[in-house]
Design a protein around this motif. Structure first.
Motif, short mmCIF file in Angstrom:
data_model
loop_
_atom_site.label_atom_id
_atom_site.label_comp_id
_atom_site.label_asym_id
_atom_site.label_seq_id
_atom_site.Cartn_x
_atom_site.Cartn_y
_atom_site.Cartn_z
N UNK A 256 79.20 76.11 12.47
CA UNK A 256 77.79 76.52 11.47
C UNK A 256 78.34 77.26 10.17
N UNK A 299 58.14 72.70 10.81
CA UNK A 299 58.71 71.40 11.82
C UNK A 299 58.14 70.94 12.99
N UNK A 360 76.45 69.46 10.49
CA UNK A 360 75.76 71.13 10.55
C UNK A 360 74.57 70.89 10.27
N UNK A 363 72.25 69.45 13.05
CA UNK A 363 72.00 70.45 13.99
C UNK A 363 71.38 71.81 13.78
N UNK A 364 70.89 72.41 12.85
CA UNK A 364 70.17 73.09 12.08
C UNK A 364 68.40 71.95 12.03
N UNK A 366 68.21 70.47 14.17
CA UNK A 366 67.66 70.36 15.85
C UNK A 366 67.30 71.00 16.46
N UNK A 367 67.81 73.05 15.37
CA UNK A 367 67.38 73.87 16.16
C UNK A 367 65.79 73.79 15.62
N UNK A 368 65.43 72.90 14.89
CA UNK A 368 63.99 73.08 14.46
C UNK A 368 63.22 72.18 15.21
#
Lengths: 407, 788
Positions: A256, A299, A360, A363-364, A366-368
């Motif tokens: 990350x 988000x 990446x 992925x970020x 995705x976290x949201x």
């Protein structure tokens, strides 16, 4: 990816009832195919199937036959490391070997045509994905080694995904009375990393950028080690790789940290035009707006849907970001809902970005929650109805005060 | 017609008559004292027998008492065994005990005498009806036993039992020497047995006494006794050497013949039983000695083996049956030993074949570590971490401290200085005492935690010299997690302090506070560069104090010392600089001694984070670290998490000295055995296998945000542990003071607010509630908190 069509025209192929026939030519095409094939679609492809025939006397003969199968997709499985796509479903067209409704898993292969039928037609997101897939002008993938003491991740960054080719782990003796052990441990680690890099199948025949990123001096030392090794082995190619390697600072050796790498000035300068850089920059912008808490960054599905319904994601900086993984796993009605969001944003003059969840930046996102939006004008309390309590407003006010003092 | 009948018909009656008269005489005439004792004894026995008392008559009790010479316990035991709960095996015929057969004789003298008289009265000589014919019973063992001087059979059985027990024992014990011991014991036992024969003496003594008492009343039998004594005169003289044996046998014989004269007993009544008397009993010799011609019948009567030739004496000149038995036993013992050893050999060889590990498991001494710790008079131990902005002079200051305290000698420093001069970094010489890695020296930056020790009069300190560079904050966190308190080094030179406060001075103090360090000593370094200016010191003190108390340090836990790390002023010795005369407070070392280490979680289950893994001559796998909680000792089994592998403590080192145990708060080196090095990594936790730490990949954290928190990717640090993860969700925003929920599911958490966040990790790592975790992202510390 190549389009197989009599007319060779995408529009015609999409409109025709016969479906879109494609040939995957590169491993990454499988990734595109994975994004194209959704649950409920029909896929026709050559298949190997074990068929058991029972004779009149009751003896059974088992044989492998190659046949053309059309299946209605129930699930797909993509293995990024091997770039292999497995499509499972029920047989939709009967033939002499299989009956209707039998299950089969198609292993899509390179250089073999397969046909996709969209039962509900090609929506805008699918069309965009198809267009991207057919785009021939592909830059080389970037090789990056993200490392810290004892850990190195060798990644291949393409436009659409970040592949972790290898992960090198090595125990480095920590500092005790003798420093010799540590130095030895680091050398072993570099040696391991270098040999893994050269074995990884990444082709360095044509010059391609290599990013070396680490906290402290690990990347520097690794490059020095590469140069020393190249000289020792009299390896011209390795010398060139070492010379061309770009040193970037990262805070850790985990994947990350690529975020930091991609937004570093060194990388920005050399790879400004790359798609993944743009995505990364966009995510950074979103995070920055989120921090400033000016009501323009939101988000989560509900707030974003509301904002789009209000037309807040439109002309003048409105950006909708959705992960492509989001589309892949949805059932058709939900997918339609999100396709409608994308269309609405485009209609309003905003930007709709489908981010690759294999990067990446994805992925970020995705976290949201896989979906986020930058609004053209501030909106507040979009998440209000998610709260069960009435006291939320007070908290909001307190936060506002704090933010002014701290930043 | 056998000679048996002859004997019985003729002589027995006469002799018994004679004897019985004498016997009868002394029976009904106890002395008045004896009557009283008898009455008491009877009452006592009745009470002892309680419920069972009805089963015995008064006469029986009295008889028993009389027989046992008023020994109430014995009499009671006899009564119980005889009348109340007769044991079939302990019948008189067995000759198990002397007492019982004799009692049977004593108790039934009249009837037996009568029967003999009746039996043959009306019988025709030689023409006996079938019903009158006697049924031959084997000669009564008691006599045989008596003749042998001991009841051979029961002795044997006891011995056999013992031998069997030994054998079993021997089989259980594997080692050869154990078997040897058993053999020795066996030999001893044989001797024991001999002496045990004598243990019946008290009883015999009682009889002899009784004989004495009865003497006075038994004047009438004297002639016969006289005759008998003449008959066995010769043996008696032989017996003189072994009077006790004679007493025994003699008293025993009272049943069949009053062969004893008091003259033989009275002279030496108090003599102790001699030990070496296991030869053929004197009585036997007496008995089987050449029979005097006038009384051949008598001899015949006494012998249950009428055909015994005179060579019997010869037989007794040989080892007695006892001896034979004992030697046999001894031999048997040896045999058992051999057997045992061979079987144990087999077992050990089998076990050897089964073994995979060559090294045996380390033996635990099973110490009570906590009590050992309380009893030990060791100095208190404390560890401190040295933190501060990069180039604040942390390593140099510690190098100076070690030099001044004599831990490092001047020669080493001179050597380092020479080396440093070579690469043009003379000022780094002191720092090189701690910075030993080649990269560290080449770049003049501490990269990893350096550990060293020194002792003052009161305390043994462990130095953890942390790197100041922001890239190595993970290492600094590892160091801070092992520390009891901290030294914050501040560069007082112009500009450096200001940049430091923005940089790692701030981040480090935030980190050490969130790692649970509450005591901090601020070393205002390089004051010599500003001419020991008090104003500068006060300015820095004011700013840093304000900042530290804002971070959560209490004022009483903050101390300031102006010093020069390079020169050593106010480090160990007070400064001699006239310009620094305004400072009269304690030196840095004095401040350190004033710091109390935090309380240790001694009684909690063992937890230790591995901070280093290395190879030593003692073990291919050695680890070091500070015990976070609990205690350990040599031989303990440990569980390494997250690999879940078990290991054993081969040996323990503390302060480079071997020790048997260690408790929380101590820095130890553990040499492990029975584990593959690949299962042990830096940052792993070793714990008690009975109470293992859980490996989690999701956890909830009550975190204090230092930066904006939102769902994002973070690095999770806990001590040496460093893992990649992401903030999955923000559950709630909490009130800083009360901890109550202010807002549920906030979109973003602002700096300096407290939130409950959920973190997911890429892999499982050992974590448990109550641990302090630091979250970092993009090279910045974003949050720190307590695991929930």
């Amino acid at each position: 990816m190549q389009l197989v069509s009599k007319k060779g025209v995408l529009a015609a192929a999409v409109e025709s009832e016969t479906g879109v026939t494609l040939i995957a030519t590169e491993p990454e095409d499988m990734w595109h195919a994975n994004n194209l094939i959704a649950v409920g679609d029909m896929v026709k492809a050559p298949a190997n199937r074990k068929v058991i025939q029972t004779s009149a006397t009751g003896t059974t003969i088992s044989e492998r036959v190659q046949t053309m199968l059309t299946i209605k997709v129930t699930s797909t499985f993509f293995d990024p490391a091997a770039s292999a796509l497995h499509v499972s479903g029920t047989v939709a067209v009967e033939n002499q070997y299989v009956n209707l409704g039998q299950y089969h898993t198609l292993d899509l292969e390179l250089n073999r045509a397969f046909t996709i039928y969209k039962s509900f037609g090609w929506d805008s997101v699918a069309l965009q994905t198809l267009q991207e897939a057919l785009d021939d002008d592909k830059p080389d993938a970037t090789v990056a080694i993200v490392m810290h003491e004892g850990l190195a991740n060798i990644c291949l960054i393409t436009d659409f995904q970040t592949l972790i080719k290898h992960r090198v782990e090595s125990a480095i003796p920590k500092k005790r009375s003798s420093a010799k052990d540590t130095a030895g441990g680091m050398t072993t680690f570099y040696e391991k990393t270098l040999s893994t890099l050269l074995r990884s199948g990444i082709n360095f025949d044509t010059p391609r950028p290599l990013l070396l990123a680490s906290p402290g001096f690990v990347a520097q030392d690794f490059r020095a080690y590469m140069q020393a090794e190249a000289t020792r082995r009299a390896d011209k190619q390795l010398q060139r790789i070492a010379r061309d390697a770009v040193l970037v600072h990262s805070s850790t050796g985990y994947v990350h940290s690529l975020n930091e790498i991609l937004k570093s000035p060194e990388v920005q300068a050399t790879m400004r035009d790359k798609r993944f850089i743009n995505e990364s920059v966009l995510m950074d912008k979103f995070y920055a707006m989120l921090r400033s808490d000016d009501g323009r960054a939101w988000y989560g599905v509900k707030p974003v849907e509301k904002a789009i319904a209000e037309g807040a994601v439109g002309r003048g900086g409105g950006v909708l970001m959705i992960n492509n993984g989001f589309f892949r796993s949805l059932d058709i009605p939900t997918r339609k809902r999100f396709v409608a969001l994308v269309d609405k944003v485009k209609e309003d003059g905003g930007e709709a970005k489908v981010l690759s969840s294999d990067h990446e930046s994805g992925q970020r996102l995705d976290a949201l929650g896989g979906i986020a939006a930058i609004l053209t004008y501030p909106l507040f309390d979009l998440d209000e109805d998610e709260d069960d309590e009435g006291g939320a407003g007070a908290g909001e006010g307190a936060e506002g005060d704090e933010s002014t003092t701290i930043i | 017609m056998s000679r048996h009948k002859d004997i019985r018909n003729l002589d027995y009656n006469e002799v018994v008559d004679e004897y019985d008269q004498a016997y009868d005489d002394d029976d009904p005439e106890p002395t008045p004292e004896e009557r009283v004792i008898m009455a008491n004894g009877t009452a006592e026995i009745r009470s002892m027998l309680a419920g069972e008392a009805s089963k015995v008559t008064k006469a029986q009790i009295e008889e028993a008492l009389w027989h046992y010479y008023f020994d109430v316990d014995k009499a009671a035991a006899y009564l119980v065994s005889k009348f109340i709960a007769p044991k079939p095996k302990k019948t008189p015929q067995n000759g198990d005990e002397y007492a019982i057969p004799m009692v049977s004789h004593i108790a039934t003298p009249n009837t037996s005498r009568e029967s003999f008289a009746h039996l043959f009265r009306d019988l025709p000589w030689g023409n006996i009806p079938k019903d009158r014919e006697t049924v031959f019973i084997a000669p009564q063992r008691p006599r045989g036993g008596l003749l042998g001087g001991s009841g051979a059979a029961p002795r044997m059985s006891k011995l056999q039992m013992l031998a069997a027990a030994r054998k079993q024992k021997a089989e259980e014990k594997n080692a050869q020497e154990k078997v040897e011991q058993t053999r020795v014991k066996m030999a001893e036992l044989a001797v024991d047995e001999k002496s045990r024969v004598k243990e019946n003496v008290p009883l015999a003594g009682a009889f002899s006494k009784r004989l004495k008492t009865s003497e006075s009343t038994a004047e009438g039998r004297m002639p016969l006794a006289d005759a008998e004594s003449t008959a066995i005169e010769l043996p008696h003289q032989r017996m003189a050497d072994v009077p006790e044996t004679s007493t025994t046998t003699a008293s025993l014989l009272t049943t069949s013949a009053s062969s004893e004269t008091p003259t033989h007993i009275i002279p030496e009544p108090q003599r102790e039983p001699p030990v070496a008397a296991a030869q053929p009993s004197a009585f036997a010799r007496t008995l089987f000695g050449p029979p005097p011609p006038p009384k051949p019948q008598l001899a015949e009567f006494f012998s249950p083996y009428p055909s015994l030739p005179p060579s019997v004496i010869e037989a007794f000149s040989k080892p007695s049956p006892d001896d034979v038995v004992l030697t046999a036993q001894a031999k048997a013992g040896k045999k058992t030993k051999k057997k045992g050893s061979s079987s144990t050999d087999a077992v050990t060889s089998e076990v050897k074949a089964l073994k995979i590990e060559d090294a045996p498991l380390p033996k635990s001494r099973n110490l009570n570590v906590l009590s050992e710790f309380e009893n030990s008079k060791k100095k208190k131990t404390a560890s401190f971490v040295v933190v501060g902005h990069v180039d604040a002079g942390k390593s140099t200051m510690m190098g100076r401290l070690l030099l001044d305290l004599g831990v490092v000698d001047q020669r080493t420093v001179d050597k380092l200085r020479q080396e440093a001069e070579k690469i043009g970094k003379t000022s780094f010489a002191l720092a090189w005492v701690l910075d030993q890695r080649s990269e560290e020296r080449a770049r003049g930056v501490t990269i990893d935690i350096a550990t060293n020790r020194f002792e003052t009069d009161k305390t043994a300190f462990t130095i953890l010299d942390a790197p100041g560079h922001r890239d190595f904050i993970p290492n600094m966190i590892a160091g801070a997690s092992q520390a009891d308190f901290a030294i914050l080094v501040i560069d007082a030179s112009t500009g450096a302090f200001e940049s430091g406060l923005k940089g790692q001075t701030r981040e480090h103090s935030l980190l050490i506070r969130s790692m649970g360090v509450s005591r901090i000593v601020v070393a205002v370094n390089k004051l010599d560069t500003v001419g020991w200016s008090q104003e500068r010191f006060e300015e820095i003190k004011h700013q840093v104090h304000g900042f530290l108390s804002g971070t959560g340090f209490q004022s009483k836990n903050i101390a300031f010392v102006p010093l020069s790390g390079l020169r050593g002023d106010n480090l160990v010795r007070k400064t001699t600089e006239p310009a620094a005369g305004w400072y009269t407070g304690p030196t840095l070392v004095e401040e350190l001694e004033n710091s109390e280490p935090s309380a240790r979680a001694l009684s909690k289950p063992l937890r230790m984070t591995i901070s280093e893994v290395f190879r030593t001559p003692q073990s291919p796998l050695s680890i070091s670290g500070r015990i976070d909680a609990g205690s350990l000792q040599m031989g303990d089994a440990l569980l390494v998490q997250p690999s879940g592998e078990k290991a054993y403590i081969k040996s323990l080192m503390m302060d480079e000295e071997p020790t048997d145990w260690a408790v929380a708060g101590q820095n130890v080196v553990i040499h492990l055995s029975n584990i593959d090095p690949m299962h042990v990594r830096v940052g792993d936790i070793i714990c008690d296998p009975a109470k293992p730490i859980q490996c989690l990949d999701t956890f909830t954290l009550k975190a204090l945000a230092f930066d904006f928190l939102m769902p994002m990717q973070v690095d999770v640090h806990r001590g040496r542990l460093h893992a990649a993860g992401k903030i999955e969700a923000i559950d709630a925003l909490l009130d800083k003071v009360t901890g109550s929920v202010i807002k549920k599911k906030p979109k973003v958490v602002k700096p300096a607010s407290v939130a409950r966040i959920r973190v997911t990790l890429a892999s499982k790592v050992p974590l448990e509630a109550g641990q302090r975790v630091v979250l970092r992202s993009g090279g910045e510390t974003v949050a720190a908190g307590l695991l929930e």
